[in-house]
Scaffold this motif. Structure first.
Motif, PDB file in Angstrom:
ATOM      1  N   MET A   1       1.049  -0.772   0.008  1.00  0.00           N
ATOM      2  CA  MET A   1       0.202   0.217   0.013  1.00  0.00           C
ATOM      3  C   MET A   1       0.601   0.778  -0.288  1.00  0.00           C
ATOM      4  SD  MET A   1      -2.338   1.823   2.965  1.00  0.00           S
ATOM      5  CE  MET A   1      -2.491   0.007   3.838  1.00  0.00           C
ATOM      6  N   PRO A   2       0.727   2.127  -0.851  1.00  0.00           N
ATOM      7  CA  PRO A   2       1.229   3.286  -1.196  1.00  0.00           C
ATOM      8  C   PRO A   2       0.731   3.825   0.012  1.00  0.00           C
ATOM      9  CG  PRO A   2       0.198   3.313  -2.336  1.00  0.00           C
ATOM     10  CD  PRO A   2      -0.241   2.027  -2.134  1.00  0.00           C
ATOM     11  N   PHE A   3       1.931   4.843   0.296  1.00  0.00           N
ATOM     12  CA  PHE A   3       1.334   6.078   1.725  1.00  0.00           C
ATOM     13  C   PHE A   3       2.424   7.796   1.377  1.00  0.00           C
ATOM     14  CE2 PHE A   3       1.969   1.944   4.050  1.00  0.00           C
ATOM     15  CZ  PHE A   3       1.100   2.264   4.959  1.00  0.00           C
ATOM     16  N   LEU A   4       1.690   8.771   1.918  1.00  0.00           N
ATOM     17  CA  LEU A   4       2.213  10.071   2.103  1.00  0.00           C
ATOM     18  C   LEU A   4       2.552  10.351   3.366  1.00  0.00           C
ATOM     19  CD1 LEU A   4      -0.687  10.539   0.785  1.00  0.00           C
ATOM     20  CD2 LEU A   4       0.680  11.315  -0.637  1.00  0.00           C
ATOM     21  N   TYR A   5       3.262  12.227   3.504  1.00  0.00           N
ATOM     22  CA  TYR A   5       4.261  11.479   4.283  1.00  0.00           C
ATOM     23  C   TYR A   5       3.962  13.008   5.093  1.00  0.00           C
ATOM     24  CZ  TYR A   5       6.623   7.365   3.764  1.00  0.00           C
ATOM     25  OH  TYR A   5       6.422   5.509   3.412  1.00  0.00           O
ATOM     26  N   HIS A   6       4.508  13.029   6.201  1.00  0.00           N
ATOM     27  CA  HIS A   6       4.427  15.008   7.084  1.00  0.00           C
ATOM     28  C   HIS A   6       4.617  14.908   7.619  1.00  0.00           C
ATOM     29  CE1 HIS A   6       2.646  18.892   6.812  1.00  0.00           C
ATOM     30  NE2 HIS A   6       2.192  18.583   8.375  1.00  0.00           N
ATOM     31  N   LEU A   7       5.627  15.844   8.368  1.00  0.00           N
ATOM     32  CA  LEU A   7       6.647  16.218   9.157  1.00  0.00           C
ATOM     33  C   LEU A   7       5.642  16.784  10.497  1.00  0.00           C
ATOM     34  CD1 LEU A   7      10.065  16.880   7.936  1.00  0.00           C
ATOM     35  CD2 LEU A   7       9.258  14.753   8.823  1.00  0.00           C
ATOM     36  N   CYS A   8       5.237  16.980  11.345  1.00  0.00           N
ATOM     37  CA  CYS A   8       4.940  17.056  12.546  1.00  0.00           C
ATOM     38  C   CYS A   8       5.795  17.744  13.592  1.00  0.00           C
ATOM     39  CB  CYS A   8       4.056  16.156  13.146  1.00  0.00           C
ATOM     40  SG  CYS A   8       2.962  16.134  11.482  1.00  0.00           S
ATOM     41  N   ALA A   9       5.634  18.704  14.189  1.00  0.00           N
ATOM     42  CA  ALA A   9       6.321  18.897  15.412  1.00  0.00           C
ATOM     43  C   ALA A   9       6.114  18.355  16.592  1.00  0.00           C
ATOM     44  CB  ALA A   9       5.767  20.913  15.987  1.00  0.00           C
ATOM     45  N   ASP A  10       6.563  18.902  17.631  1.00  0.00           N
ATOM     46  CA  ASP A  10       6.695  17.668  19.342  1.00  0.00           C
ATOM     47  C   ASP A  10       4.762  18.223  19.198  1.00  0.00           C
ATOM     48  OD1 ASP A  10       8.820  16.277  18.743  1.00  0.00           O
ATOM     49  OD2 ASP A  10      10.198  18.049  19.995  1.00  0.00           O
ATOM     50  N   ASP A  11       4.944  19.856  19.493  1.00  0.00           N
ATOM     51  CA  ASP A  11       3.867  19.830  20.125  1.00  0.00           C
ATOM     52  C   ASP A  11       2.606  19.814  19.259  1.00  0.00           C
ATOM     53  OD1 ASP A  11       4.504  21.603  18.702  1.00  0.00           O
ATOM     54  OD2 ASP A  11       4.054  23.375  19.746  1.00  0.00           O
ATOM     55  N   PHE A  12       2.191  18.960  18.292  1.00  0.00           N
ATOM     56  CA  PHE A  12       0.895  19.009  17.465  1.00  0.00           C
ATOM     57  C   PHE A  12      -0.147  18.768  18.019  1.00  0.00           C
ATOM     58  CE2 PHE A  12      -1.029  16.137  14.826  1.00  0.00           C
ATOM     59  CZ  PHE A  12      -1.580  16.542  13.588  1.00  0.00           C
ATOM     60  N   ARG A  13      -1.392  19.536  17.612  1.00  0.00           N
ATOM     61  CA  ARG A  13      -1.936  19.277  18.255  1.00  0.00           C
ATOM     62  C   ARG A  13      -3.446  18.891  17.218  1.00  0.00           C
ATOM     63  NH1 ARG A  13      -1.850  24.988  20.651  1.00  0.00           N
ATOM     64  NH2 ARG A  13       0.103  25.207  20.894  1.00  0.00           N
TER      65      ARG A  13
ATOM     66  N   LEU B   1      13.760  18.654   8.987  1.00  0.00           N
ATOM     67  CA  LEU B   1      14.050  17.654   9.091  1.00  0.00           C
ATOM     68  C   LEU B   1      14.267  16.117  10.669  1.00  0.00           C
ATOM     69  CD1 LEU B   1      15.649  16.979   6.085  1.00  0.00           C
ATOM     70  CD2 LEU B   1      13.506  16.433   6.338  1.00  0.00           C
ATOM     71  N   GLN B   2      13.553  17.415  11.751  1.00  0.00           N
ATOM     72  CA  GLN B   2      14.222  16.740  13.270  1.00  0.00           C
ATOM     73  C   GLN B   2      12.911  17.033  13.012  1.00  0.00           C
ATOM     74  OE1 GLN B   2      17.305  19.582  15.400  1.00  0.00           O
ATOM     75  NE2 GLN B   2      18.195  19.510  13.248  1.00  0.00           N
ATOM     76  N   ARG B   3      11.833  16.840  12.793  1.00  0.00           N
ATOM     77  CA  ARG B   3      10.196  16.441  13.181  1.00  0.00           C
ATOM     78  C   ARG B   3      10.199  15.379  13.031  1.00  0.00           C
ATOM     79  NH1 ARG B   3       7.044  21.415  11.848  1.00  0.00           N
ATOM     80  NH2 ARG B   3       7.990  23.072  12.276  1.00  0.00           N
ATOM     81  N   LYS B   4       9.127  14.792  13.903  1.00  0.00           N
ATOM     82  CA  LYS B   4       8.645  13.590  13.820  1.00  0.00           C
ATOM     83  C   LYS B   4       7.792  13.536  12.477  1.00  0.00           C
ATOM     84  CE  LYS B   4       8.052  12.392  18.833  1.00  0.00           C
ATOM     85  NZ  LYS B   4       7.222  12.430  19.888  1.00  0.00           N
ATOM     86  N   VAL B   5       7.507  12.400  12.106  1.00  0.00           N
ATOM     87  CA  VAL B   5       6.822  11.726  10.616  1.00  0.00           C
ATOM     88  C   VAL B   5       5.334  11.043  10.659  1.00  0.00           C
ATOM     89  CG1 VAL B   5       7.376  10.512   8.659  1.00  0.00           C
ATOM     90  CG2 VAL B   5       9.338  11.478   9.630  1.00  0.00           C
ATOM     91  N   LEU B   6       4.577  11.775  10.331  1.00  0.00           N
ATOM     92  CA  LEU B   6       3.190  10.487  10.055  1.00  0.00           C
ATOM     93  C   LEU B   6       3.899   9.741   8.418  1.00  0.00           C
ATOM     94  CD1 LEU B   6       0.804  13.417  11.212  1.00  0.00           C
ATOM     95  CD2 LEU B   6       0.723  10.767  11.673  1.00  0.00           C
ATOM     96  N   ARG B   7       3.312   8.529   9.440  1.00  0.00           N
ATOM     97  CA  ARG B   7       3.179   8.177   7.748  1.00  0.00           C
ATOM     98  C   ARG B   7       1.124   7.722   7.288  1.00  0.00           C
ATOM     99  NH1 ARG B   7       4.562   1.535   7.123  1.00  0.00           N
ATOM    100  NH2 ARG B   7       4.821   1.981   4.517  1.00  0.00           N
ATOM    101  N   ILE B   8       1.149   8.435   6.173  1.00  0.00           N
ATOM    102  CA  ILE B   8      -0.144   8.622   6.074  1.00  0.00           C
ATOM    103  C   ILE B   8      -0.800   8.018   4.675  1.00  0.00           C
ATOM    104  CG2 ILE B   8      -1.985  10.279   5.421  1.00  0.00           C
ATOM    105  CD1 ILE B   8      -0.116  12.779   6.493  1.00  0.00           C
ATOM    106  N   PRO B   9      -1.812   6.186   5.127  1.00  0.00           N
ATOM    107  CA  PRO B   9      -2.235   5.485   4.173  1.00  0.00           C
ATOM    108  C   PRO B   9      -2.919   6.316   3.207  1.00  0.00           C
ATOM    109  CG  PRO B   9      -2.779   4.949   6.629  1.00  0.00           C
ATOM    110  CD  PRO B   9      -1.894   6.389   6.440  1.00  0.00           C
ATOM    111  N   LEU B  10      -2.413   5.967   1.822  1.00  0.00           N
ATOM    112  CA  LEU B  10      -3.427   6.556   0.206  1.00  0.00           C
ATOM    113  C   LEU B  10      -4.673   7.066   0.792  1.00  0.00           C
ATOM    114  CD1 LEU B  10      -2.679   7.674  -1.908  1.00  0.00           C
ATOM    115  CD2 LEU B  10      -3.727   5.359  -3.439  1.00  0.00           C
TER     116      LEU B  10
END
Length: 188
Positions: A1-13, A85-94
């Motif tokens: 399954m393909p994914f998309l990616y987004h970088l999130c700050a530690d204080d993501f809400r 690039l020091q943030r956390k990564v969200l791996r988002i299903p298509l």
């Protein structure tokens, strides 16, 4: 399954990725921090995205490449990581974005977004860099694009900082993206 990616700050809400312009009304403190990334390229935020009918600042930018690959490339080339690039990564299903209005942004030329300090770049990208998003034909990238590697080497050799995702395919989604229940992982 393909994914998309987004970088999130530690204080993501919350449970949604919000476009920059929506972040301003929901979480003004986070907006004030995030809008600083656009210094020198403020015009990009109001750029009308082809095929979407909304401004860039009304979209969520999702990378088609796992950012860990970008970190690996920087290590190989002896470049520091961008702070992004020091943030956390969200791996988002298509399927999380399959029904939303979106475009594929596959940039192949410099413009204000990638060269904020240059005087000799266009203010807007060519419309040919944008195509309507089709989940059935979406392909996740598995390698860092050669144009991005060339860009990193150019920046390194010129002694200039390199932005994190220049020449890396993205999907721009109009509106918020549901990320409830998705894990955020560290890159480095």
């Amino acid at each position: 399954m393909p994914f998309l990616y987004h970088l999130c700050a530690d204080d993501f809400r919350g449970d949604e990725l919000l476009p920059l312009n929506l972040l301003a009304s929901r979480f003004p403190d986070l907006h004030d921090r995030e809008v600083r990334k656009w210094a020198g390229r403020e015009s990009v935020v109001s750029f009308p995205v082809p095929h979407l009918g909304v401004a860039w600042g009304d979209t969520v930018n999702l990378a088609a490449l796992d950012p860990a690959r970008l970190v690996e490339a920087r290590r190989r080339l002896g470049l520091p990581f961008s702070s992004l690039l020091q943030r956390k990564v969200l791996r988002i299903p298509l399927e999380r974005i399959a029904g939303q209005p979106a475009v594929v942004y596959d940039t192949r030329s410099h413009w204000r977004n990638s060269r904020p300090d240059a005087e000799d770049v266009p203010e807007v990208p060519p419309s040919s860099d944008f195509t309507p998003f089709d989940p059935d034909s979406y392909e996740e990238l598995t390698e860092v694009p050669p144009l991005h590697l060339d860009y990193l080497v150019e920046q390194r050799d010129a002694g200039l900082p390199a932005l994190g995702f220049v020449f890396v395919r993205h999907v721009l989604v109009a509106g918020a993206v549901d990320v409830a229940g998705l894990a955020r992982t560290r890159l480095a």
